[in-house]
Design a protein around this motif. Sequence first.
Motif, short mmCIF file in Angstrom:
data_model
loop_
_atom_site.label_atom_id
_atom_site.label_comp_id
_atom_site.label_asym_id
_atom_site.label_seq_id
_atom_site.Cartn_x
_atom_site.Cartn_y
_atom_site.Cartn_z
N GLN A 522 0.82 -1.21 0.00
CA GLN A 522 0.00 0.00 0.00
C GLN A 522 0.85 1.26 0.00
O GLN A 522 0.38 2.35 -0.39
CB GLN A 522 -0.95 0.00 1.21
CG GLN A 522 -0.32 0.31 2.55
CD GLN A 522 0.37 -0.90 3.15
OE1 GLN A 522 0.44 -1.95 2.51
NE2 GLN A 522 0.88 -0.77 4.36
N ARG A 523 2.09 1.14 0.42
CA ARG A 523 2.96 2.33 0.42
C ARG A 523 3.32 2.75 -1.00
O ARG A 523 3.79 3.86 -1.23
CB ARG A 523 4.23 2.03 1.22
CG ARG A 523 3.95 1.75 2.70
CD ARG A 523 5.18 1.20 3.40
NE ARG A 523 5.60 -0.06 2.81
CZ ARG A 523 6.65 -0.77 3.24
NH1 ARG A 523 7.39 -0.30 4.24
NH2 ARG A 523 6.97 -1.91 2.66
N ASN A 524 3.13 1.85 -1.96
CA ASN A 524 3.42 2.17 -3.36
C ASN A 524 2.16 2.58 -4.11
O ASN A 524 2.11 2.49 -5.34
CB ASN A 524 4.05 0.96 -4.05
CG ASN A 524 5.46 0.70 -3.57
OD1 ASN A 524 6.09 1.60 -3.02
ND2 ASN A 524 5.94 -0.51 -3.76
N HIS A 525 1.17 2.98 -3.37
CA HIS A 525 -0.10 3.29 -4.01
C HIS A 525 -0.49 4.73 -3.70
O HIS A 525 -0.99 5.05 -2.63
CB HIS A 525 -1.20 2.35 -3.51
CG HIS A 525 -2.53 2.61 -4.14
ND1 HIS A 525 -2.81 2.34 -5.45
CD2 HIS A 525 -3.66 3.16 -3.63
CE1 HIS A 525 -4.05 2.69 -5.72
NE2 HIS A 525 -4.59 3.18 -4.62
N GLY A 587 11.03 6.62 1.30
CA GLY A 587 10.71 5.55 2.26
C GLY A 587 9.31 4.99 2.12
O GLY A 587 8.91 4.10 2.86
N MET A 588 8.51 5.50 1.17
CA MET A 588 7.17 4.99 0.97
C MET A 588 7.14 4.14 -0.30
O MET A 588 7.17 2.92 -0.26
CB MET A 588 6.16 6.14 0.88
CG MET A 588 6.16 7.05 2.10
SD MET A 588 5.99 6.16 3.67
CE MET A 588 4.38 5.42 3.46
N GLU A 589 7.13 4.77 -1.46
CA GLU A 589 7.15 4.03 -2.72
C GLU A 589 8.57 3.63 -3.07
O GLU A 589 9.54 4.01 -2.40
CB GLU A 589 6.54 4.89 -3.82
CG GLU A 589 5.09 5.29 -3.55
CD GLU A 589 4.53 6.14 -4.66
OE1 GLU A 589 3.91 5.58 -5.57
OE2 GLU A 589 4.73 7.37 -4.61
N ASP A 590 8.68 2.84 -4.15
CA ASP A 590 10.02 2.45 -4.59
C ASP A 590 10.86 3.68 -4.93
O ASP A 590 12.05 3.74 -4.63
CB ASP A 590 9.91 1.53 -5.81
CG ASP A 590 9.25 0.21 -5.46
OD1 ASP A 590 9.32 -0.17 -4.27
OD2 ASP A 590 8.65 -0.42 -6.35
N HIS A 622 -4.47 9.22 0.09
CA HIS A 622 -3.82 9.01 1.39
C HIS A 622 -2.52 8.24 1.21
O HIS A 622 -2.44 7.29 0.43
CB HIS A 622 -4.78 8.23 2.29
CG HIS A 622 -4.16 7.74 3.56
ND1 HIS A 622 -3.74 8.59 4.55
CD2 HIS A 622 -3.90 6.48 3.99
CE1 HIS A 622 -3.26 7.87 5.55
NE2 HIS A 622 -3.34 6.59 5.23
N ILE A 623 -1.50 8.64 1.93
CA ILE A 623 -0.25 7.88 1.95
C ILE A 623 -0.32 6.88 3.09
O ILE A 623 -0.54 7.26 4.24
CB ILE A 623 0.97 8.81 2.14
CG1 ILE A 623 1.11 9.73 0.92
CG2 ILE A 623 2.23 8.00 2.33
CD1 ILE A 623 2.27 10.69 1.02
N HIS A 624 -0.16 5.62 2.75
CA HIS A 624 -0.28 4.58 3.75
C HIS A 624 1.02 4.43 4.54
O HIS A 624 1.95 3.75 4.12
CB HIS A 624 -0.64 3.24 3.09
CG HIS A 624 -2.03 3.20 2.55
ND1 HIS A 624 -2.39 3.76 1.36
CD2 HIS A 624 -3.17 2.67 3.07
CE1 HIS A 624 -3.67 3.58 1.14
NE2 HIS A 624 -4.18 2.92 2.16
N ARG A 625 1.03 5.07 5.69
CA ARG A 625 2.16 4.90 6.60
C ARG A 625 1.82 3.92 7.73
O ARG A 625 2.63 3.69 8.61
CB ARG A 625 2.53 6.25 7.23
CG ARG A 625 3.02 7.30 6.24
CD ARG A 625 3.37 8.58 7.00
NE ARG A 625 3.93 9.59 6.12
CZ ARG A 625 3.20 10.47 5.44
NH1 ARG A 625 1.88 10.41 5.51
NH2 ARG A 625 3.77 11.37 4.67
#
Length: 852
Positions: A522-525, A587-590, A622-625
Motif C-alpha cells: 500500500q505504500r506504493n499506491h 521511504g514509501m514508494e520504490d 492518502h499515503i499509507h504509513r
Amino acid sequence: LELVVVPPAALDAGGMNISEYATTYYNNSTVWNVSGSGTSDRFNANLVLNDTTNSTYKFVKVDNPADGNWRFYIVALDANNTSASVTISQDYKVFARCTKCHMETGANATATNLMINETGFTTGIHQNVTGEFSSTDYFQLSRVCWGCHVNYTGQNASPSHTKPAIELPVCEDCHYNSTPLNINYLNITPLQVREHQPLGDEIKTNSSIANCTICHDKSLTITPPDTNIKYPRAKNYISHYGKQRTDMWVTDANNNTITNCSYCHFDGGREFDDVFVLVNNTNITHGVDCVACHGSGRFHDAILKVPVMTEDNDACLYCHNNMSNKQILTAEFGTSAHLNVNCIDCHTPRQVFKGMVVNGESRTYNFSMPSSVTCLNATLEWGGSSILALTIHGPSSTYSGTSINISSPQSGNWNAVVQDVNGDAEFILTINVTMRHSGSTAKTCDECHVSGFDDTPLVYKHLTKQSNVPTNATCVLCHANSAYIATAMTTSHYAPTNLIDTKDCIRCHTGIVDGWGNAPDQRNHTDHYFVTGNLANGETWKLVDNYTLTLIETTLRSAMLVLEKDGVLLLRDVVTVGNEFEYEISGMEDDKTSIVNLTVDQVFTAPGHYVVDLSGYILGSHIHRETDNKECYACHDREHRTNIPDGIDYYVLKKVDDNVTLGQMPVNFKENDKKTLRTGEYWDLGENYSLYVEEVSLTKENARMLLYRNETLIEDIILSQGNSFTREEWVLDREIDVFGMTMDNVFISKTTPVIVLSNVWLIAGDQKTLDENTPVTQANTLVKYLPLDSSITVGEEPEDFHAGTIMPGVYSPDCISCHAGNGIAPIKIDIDAFREGVHLGLNRNATYTSFI
C-alpha cells in the motif's frame, strides 16, 4: 392281415409278446410274421399303433416320431394268407441330420462341404443348448443345431437347410431376452447378460471396443478353421466354438462360483487389455475386497453393480487410501480443514441450502443433474407455523411438494424455488441424489464458499478477480500452503486448518509474505491530481494527509510558499515565476513520493495583499504509513470503529413494511462470558443502567440485587443460585425482555461473599430503523433476514480478509470514531465539549449508507 406298430415308449417287460398279443386280440390266431425285432420282445398292448379303418391294406403314420427302436409285426388272421411285407418310409428334410454332412466325421461329410470341427464343437459352450447332445448319435446331435438354425418346431417343414445368415439369431436373442429363442426346447435358460455389456444397467462397455463378439472371440475351444468356412467371422466362431472360461472362476465366502475380477482388472488385463477405455482399469490396485463394493456374482450377472456414492467417507477412503492415481491419504485427510465434509458433498450434485424468506418472497437455487444420477430427493424443512412451498423445475418437467422423489431424473440444468406462502421462516432445502461412482466433477471452491452450501464458511471479499476487493491469487495458492502434500488435490483434501491470520493486513501488504501471492504494497499506491488556482496570503490550501500550503508574500517576480504537515514546517521556499515549488518524501514508494509539484504562473503584489497563480500536481490520495491493522480497519471495514474495537450488539425489535428497527444492547453475554461481583459493588451496565449487589446469603445460596435506571430503582431482585431473572418492558408496541441474567454461583472469596452471573443482556439506548435491504455484519446479511428477537454484533474486528464488510478505502461519515478518544486520526476533538457545543445538530438529517 393286421399291422402292429410298437413305438419305443410301449416296450414294457411286464407286458405281452407278439404271440400272446395275437392270441388275445385276434381270436387265437397263431400265424404271424415279424419285421424288426424278435418275437420275444414284450410291450404294453394299450400303446401299440394299428389301422382299424382300411381292410384291403394297413397304414400307420406317425408325425415327429420319437427317437429309439420301433417294432413292426404282421399278424395273419387266415392260415392260408401268410405272404405280406411292410414298407417303412421316414420323411426327413436334409437338415434334420445336419451333422451327417457338416460335422467333419459325419457319414456324408466331403471336402467341399461347409464343415464344423468336431472337437471344437463338442467341447464348446453351445454343444448342448437343446439338451440332446450325443457324441455318437449324429441324428441326436443335429437337434442341437436346430436350436439356432431353424425354428425348432418346424425342422421337418423348413424349405431350406437353415435360415439365411441375416436371419440367424444374434447373441442378444438368447442372452439379453426374457423369452429366449426356442425357449421351450432349450436345455437350460440361457445366461442373461445384464452387466459388462454396452447396454448394461450399471456396468456399460464401449460397444466399439468391447461387445459380445470382440470379447468372446478371445475365448474359443480351438483355433478357428480357415477352410470350408463361408462366414469367417467372430459370431460364427463363437456360436460353434465358444469356450466355457472356468479358469476365470473362483469360489466366494458362501461357496458360490463367481468370476475372478482380477483376471481382467489386474496385471494388465491379460488378453482383454484392448477392451478397456481406461487403461488404469486393467491394473486396479485399490481395495482388497471387490465384492464389498461391486457385489458377488458371475461376470454378466445383474447383481454386479457400480458402487453408489455414499455419505460414509470410510467406504470411499477404504479404496482411495491405496489408489496410485487418485490416492487420498486417510490420516492426513482426517486432520485437514475439510475433515467433517462428506465426499458426496463435493463429488455429487448434492446441495444443502440454508436461507430465509420474508414478505411473500421466493428464493431460487440452481443446480445441475448429470446422467449418472439414478434418483433425486428434495426436502424442504422449516419451523413454526409459517407456510412455505417448494417447486422443482427440471429440463422438461415440474414437481411440487415439500418432499419430492424423482427416479431417473433428466440430466441437465435444474432449479428449486422456495416460496413464502404465509409467514416469514428460516428453512433448509436439501437436494440429495443417488449416484453411481465415480460421482460428478468435484465442486469448485466458489460453489460452496461463495454460493453457499450448508454451514460452509462464506467468503465475500479477496476473491479471485471477483468482488470490489478482488485478488489475482487463486484459492489454491493460499490454502495449499503448509498442506501435507502438494498435489492437484492438495487444497480440497489436505488444506490445513490454521493458515496465517488474514485479518493481519500489514503482514501481507507490507511484509509481502513469500508464497502468499503478490499483495500490493500500500505504500506504493498514491494518486496525483492536476490542479490550477490562486492562493492569497492568509489563506491555506488543505491537502490530503493533513498537508497544508500557505502563501506568505509575493514580490515583483516571486512568491514565498510554506508547506506544513500537522502544523510542522516541512519546506519554506521563494519561487520565481515559471519555476516549481516541489516537495518529495522517501521511504514509501520504490521511488520518492511527490507531495506537491506546482508551477508559479503569475504573482500579484499590492500593499498588504498578495496573490499567486499556481498549476501542477498535488497528492490526491492518502499515503499509507500505517503499521497497525486497526488503522487499516478504520478505512477498509465499513462497520468497524476504532474507538469500539469489540463492536456493538443490536437486538431486532420490530419488522414492519420495508423497515427493520434495531435496539442497542450495551450488555450481551456470549456463551462463556461471566461477571463476578462482590457485596456492595456496583456494575455500570451502560446507558444509565446499573446493578448493585445489596446482600449475599451463603446459607440460602442467593443474593439480593438492585437494578437502577437513571439512578432510580426499578427492580429489587432476590435470585437463587441456578435461577434466572428477566425484566419486561413495552417497547414499540409489544412486551420485550429488556434485561436478564442467570445466577451461576454464590461463594465466599478470602473475605467477601461473591456472586457469578452469566447470560446477562440489556436492551437500551439508541434505536436504528433501517431499510430492509441494508446489509449488516461480516456475512453481508440483509436486515430483513434477521429473525425478530434475534441479536447481531456489528463492527468487531474482521474475522479474516474474506469478511463482507471489507471494502476499498473510503472516508467514513463516522468522523467521531477516528477523531475522538483512541481513534486513529492524528487530530482529536474533545467529544464531551463537542456535545455541549452549538454545532452538535449539524447534518442530523443527512442520509448515509454505512451502519453508524
